[in-house]
Design a protein around this motif. Structure first.
Motif, mmCIF file in Angstrom:
data_model
loop_
_atom_site.group_PDB
_atom_site.id
_atom_site.type_symbol
_atom_site.label_atom_id
_atom_site.label_comp_id
_atom_site.label_asym_id
_atom_site.label_seq_id
_atom_site.Cartn_x
_atom_site.Cartn_y
_atom_site.Cartn_z
ATOM 1 N N ASP A 20 0.819 -1.204 0.000
ATOM 2 C CA ASP A 20 0.000 0.000 0.000
ATOM 3 C C ASP A 20 0.854 1.256 0.000
ATOM 4 O O ASP A 20 0.550 2.223 -0.675
ATOM 5 N N ARG A 21 1.901 1.231 0.803
ATOM 6 C CA ARG A 21 2.822 2.361 0.871
ATOM 7 C C ARG A 21 4.226 1.867 0.608
ATOM 8 O O ARG A 21 4.644 0.839 1.147
ATOM 9 N N VAL A 22 4.950 2.593 -0.202
ATOM 10 C CA VAL A 22 6.332 2.242 -0.517
ATOM 11 C C VAL A 22 7.231 3.353 0.011
ATOM 12 O O VAL A 22 6.963 4.545 -0.207
ATOM 13 N N HIS A 23 8.270 2.972 0.722
ATOM 14 C CA HIS A 23 9.210 3.913 1.312
ATOM 15 C C HIS A 23 10.564 3.764 0.627
ATOM 16 O O HIS A 23 10.983 2.640 0.311
ATOM 17 N N LEU A 24 11.222 4.858 0.386
ATOM 18 C CA LEU A 24 12.554 4.836 -0.210
ATOM 19 C C LEU A 24 13.604 4.841 0.890
ATOM 20 O O LEU A 24 13.523 5.629 1.831
ATOM 21 N N MET A 25 14.585 3.972 0.749
ATOM 22 C CA MET A 25 15.671 3.920 1.724
ATOM 23 C C MET A 25 16.981 3.752 0.968
ATOM 24 O O MET A 25 17.279 2.688 0.434
ATOM 25 N N GLY A 26 17.733 4.831 0.886
ATOM 26 C CA GLY A 26 18.988 4.796 0.152
ATOM 27 C C GLY A 26 20.166 4.994 1.070
ATOM 28 O O GLY A 26 20.119 5.782 2.015
ATOM 29 N N TYR A 27 21.241 4.271 0.748
ATOM 30 C CA TYR A 27 22.485 4.389 1.521
ATOM 31 C C TYR A 27 23.542 5.064 0.653
ATOM 32 O O TYR A 27 23.779 4.640 -0.481
ATOM 33 N N SER A 28 24.148 6.130 1.150
ATOM 34 C CA SER A 28 25.211 6.842 0.464
ATOM 35 C C SER A 28 24.725 7.305 -0.920
ATOM 36 O O SER A 28 23.724 8.008 -1.028
ATOM 37 N N PHE A 29 25.394 6.912 -1.995
ATOM 38 C CA PHE A 29 24.970 7.262 -3.353
ATOM 39 C C PHE A 29 23.516 6.864 -3.605
ATOM 40 O O PHE A 29 22.773 7.579 -4.288
ATOM 41 N N GLY A 30 23.089 5.745 -3.032
ATOM 42 C CA GLY A 30 21.703 5.313 -3.183
ATOM 43 C C GLY A 30 20.715 6.322 -2.637
ATOM 44 O O GLY A 30 19.613 6.475 -3.161
ATOM 45 N N ALA A 31 21.118 7.041 -1.584
ATOM 46 C CA ALA A 31 20.246 8.078 -1.026
ATOM 47 C C ALA A 31 20.070 9.231 -2.004
ATOM 48 O O ALA A 31 18.985 9.822 -2.114
ATOM 49 N N THR A 32 21.129 9.560 -2.748
ATOM 50 C CA THR A 32 21.017 10.658 -3.712
ATOM 51 C C THR A 32 20.090 10.263 -4.858
ATOM 52 O O THR A 32 19.280 11.075 -5.310
ATOM 53 N N VAL A 33 20.197 9.031 -5.338
ATOM 54 C CA VAL A 33 19.344 8.572 -6.439
ATOM 55 C C VAL A 33 17.885 8.506 -5.992
ATOM 56 O O VAL A 33 16.972 8.929 -6.713
ATOM 57 N N CYS A 34 17.645 8.000 -4.796
ATOM 58 C CA CYS A 34 16.275 7.946 -4.270
ATOM 59 C C CYS A 34 15.668 9.336 -4.171
ATOM 60 O O CYS A 34 14.451 9.510 -4.346
ATOM 61 N N GLY A 35 16.503 10.341 -3.906
ATOM 62 C CA GLY A 35 16.000 11.706 -3.844
ATOM 63 C C GLY A 35 15.379 12.162 -5.150
ATOM 64 O O GLY A 35 14.427 12.946 -5.161
ATOM 65 N N GLY A 36 15.901 11.654 -6.261
ATOM 66 C CA GLY A 36 15.334 12.002 -7.555
ATOM 67 C C GLY A 36 14.026 11.302 -7.847
ATOM 68 O O GLY A 36 13.277 11.720 -8.745
ATOM 69 N N ALA A 37 13.730 10.234 -7.105
ATOM 70 C CA ALA A 37 12.524 9.437 -7.352
ATOM 71 C C ALA A 37 11.374 9.765 -6.417
ATOM 72 O O ALA A 37 10.261 9.269 -6.599
ATOM 73 N N ILE A 38 11.611 10.597 -5.428
ATOM 74 C CA ILE A 38 10.675 10.759 -4.319
ATOM 75 C C ILE A 38 9.260 11.149 -4.754
ATOM 76 O O ILE A 38 8.270 10.674 -4.184
ATOM 77 N N ASP A 39 9.128 11.965 -5.774
ATOM 78 C CA ASP A 39 7.789 12.418 -6.188
ATOM 79 C C ASP A 39 7.324 11.806 -7.503
ATOM 80 O O ASP A 39 6.357 12.283 -8.103
ATOM 81 N N LYS A 40 7.982 10.751 -7.952
ATOM 82 C CA LYS A 40 7.593 10.119 -9.214
ATOM 83 C C LYS A 40 6.331 9.267 -9.083
ATOM 84 O O LYS A 40 5.696 8.941 -10.087
ATOM 85 N N ARG A 41 6.005 8.859 -7.870
ATOM 86 C CA ARG A 41 4.802 8.058 -7.634
ATOM 87 C C ARG A 41 4.125 8.576 -6.375
ATOM 88 O O ARG A 41 4.774 8.810 -5.357
ATOM 89 N N ASP A 42 2.799 8.704 -6.429
ATOM 90 C CA ASP A 42 2.077 9.168 -5.241
ATOM 91 C C ASP A 42 2.152 8.167 -4.101
ATOM 92 O O ASP A 42 2.108 8.550 -2.933
ATOM 93 N N PHE A 43 2.235 6.878 -4.424
ATOM 94 C CA PHE A 43 2.249 5.889 -3.346
ATOM 95 C C PHE A 43 3.613 5.778 -2.671
ATOM 96 O O PHE A 43 3.758 5.032 -1.696
ATOM 97 N N ILE A 44 4.625 6.482 -3.172
ATOM 98 C CA ILE A 44 5.880 6.604 -2.422
ATOM 99 C C ILE A 44 5.596 7.515 -1.239
ATOM 100 O O ILE A 44 5.268 8.690 -1.407
ATOM 101 N N ALA A 45 5.687 6.976 -0.041
ATOM 102 C CA ALA A 45 5.200 7.673 1.148
ATOM 103 C C ALA A 45 6.266 8.503 1.853
ATOM 104 O O ALA A 45 6.020 9.646 2.238
#
Length: 346
Positions: A164-189
């Protein structure tokens, strides 16, 4: 070990996870053979999916789009949602590793992924393009399809695992990439950054300068998003400082939160005891931000547009919901008291 051998009764590619020293039933399962095509260019992406032992997918209704949040099978939405309905919601995490060009690989996230699954959260541990068993090639700044890879993993969590809800969890470089995806889907919480490599021109030597040059491609999207953001930083981080993380968080749209881990360096978060502590912080964050996420989904007017790296469809909030936050330590609590009421919108 977080990589137990497959049990005789497990399907091919699926492992049964039992914490060390315990003879209890499996608390999570792992499938290391998950594959899906990036929605940007069809590159085959690999992932390991960690699921709680009692997980059963409740898939979105047929015909509902990736961004539909107004109707969800067996789910109640909105600020009026009861605690019992929230208890029935299935939470998933898309987890993203450190930079492939500097040795980052999905395996480094297995300890944290196992901890999350043990505590009831599904995990899609993604191998970014050019890493692990994924195809394609990685880029230095994470701007050659990596964001779309994360969005594709989010779609997998939603459509295949029934989250139902998807959360982004990025480590180091992964955190920067996740930042670009944060608003691409409404169900990303929500968004959780573990050791975000902000860098520093002077105090962190070559590592700090390198991070300053390479790791800022997606900071604008992260700063502008009104989704809840949690930053975890160690006091002995090799790439940035606690002060720099706090200053960066203050430049982000609210709500945000910074949690400091005394004595942890940049690489410590992928090993015990820090990975378990990061998991605990993240799960607490998911729980406390429920009210805010509900209000944001209900109160924001979404416009469906085509865009992003791969031209994928996603929602952008034309009138974001902003919740007033005080400057004191109690300000964070006020965010959620306001959100539940539902509070002031500006």
């Amino acid at each position: 070990s977080h990589h137990p051998p497959s049990s005789p009764g497990a399907p091919k590619g699926v492992e049964r996870g039992v914490p060390d020293g315990m003879k209890s039933p499996p608390r999570y399962t792992v499938d290391h053979e998950v594959r899906f095509a990036s929605n940007r260019d069809g590159v085959e992406l690999a992932a390991s999916v960690f699921l709680p032992a009692d997980w059963s997918a409740t898939l979105p209704e047929k015909g509902k789009g990736n961004n539909d949040t107004s109707e969800r099978s067996e789910t109640t939405r909105g600020a009026e949602a009861t605690s019992s309905s929230r208890d029935r919601e299935k939470h998933g995490v898309v987890m993203v590793h450190a930079h492939p060009k500097f040795g980052g690989a999905p395996e480094m996230m297995h300890g944290l992924a196992a901890d999350m699954a043990t505590h009831g959260v599904a995990v899609v541990n993604l191998a970014l393009r050019g890493a692990g068993l994924s195809g394609g090639a990685s880029s230095w700044r994470g701007d050659n399809g990596e964001v779309s890879d994360v969005v594709t993993a989010c779609d997998h969590a939603r459509e295949t695992l029934g989250c139902d809800r998807v959360h982004l969890m990025g480590y180091s470089f992964g955190a920067t990439v996740c930042g670009g995806a944060i608003d691409k889907r409404d169900f990303i919480a929500t968004y959780v950054a573990i050791a975000y490599p902000l860098g520093h021109w002077f105090s962190r030597g070559v590592l700090g300068v390198g991070a300053k040059i390479l790791m800022h491609a997606h900071t604008p999207a992260l700063k502008e998003s009104t989704k809840p953001k949690l930053f975890l930083i160690g006091t002995a981080d090799d790439f940035t400082s606690r002060g720099a993380t706090e200053r960066f968080a203050k430049r982000c749209s609210e709500p945000w939160r910074v949690e400091t881990h005394e004595g942890c360096d940049h690489f410590g978060f992928v090993s015990p005891p820090w990975c378990e502590r990061a998991g605990r912080d993240a799960r607490g964050f998911f729980k406390t931000t429920n009210a805010y996420v509900d209000v944001t989904l209900e109160g924001a007017k979404a416009a469906r547009v085509s865009g992003g790296e791969g031209g994928e469809w996603f929602h952008t909030q034309a009138t974001p919901v902003r919740i007033a936050r005080g400057d004191s330590g109690s300000g964070w609590d006020e965010v959620f008291e306001d959100a539940a009421s539902p509070g002031a919108k500006t």
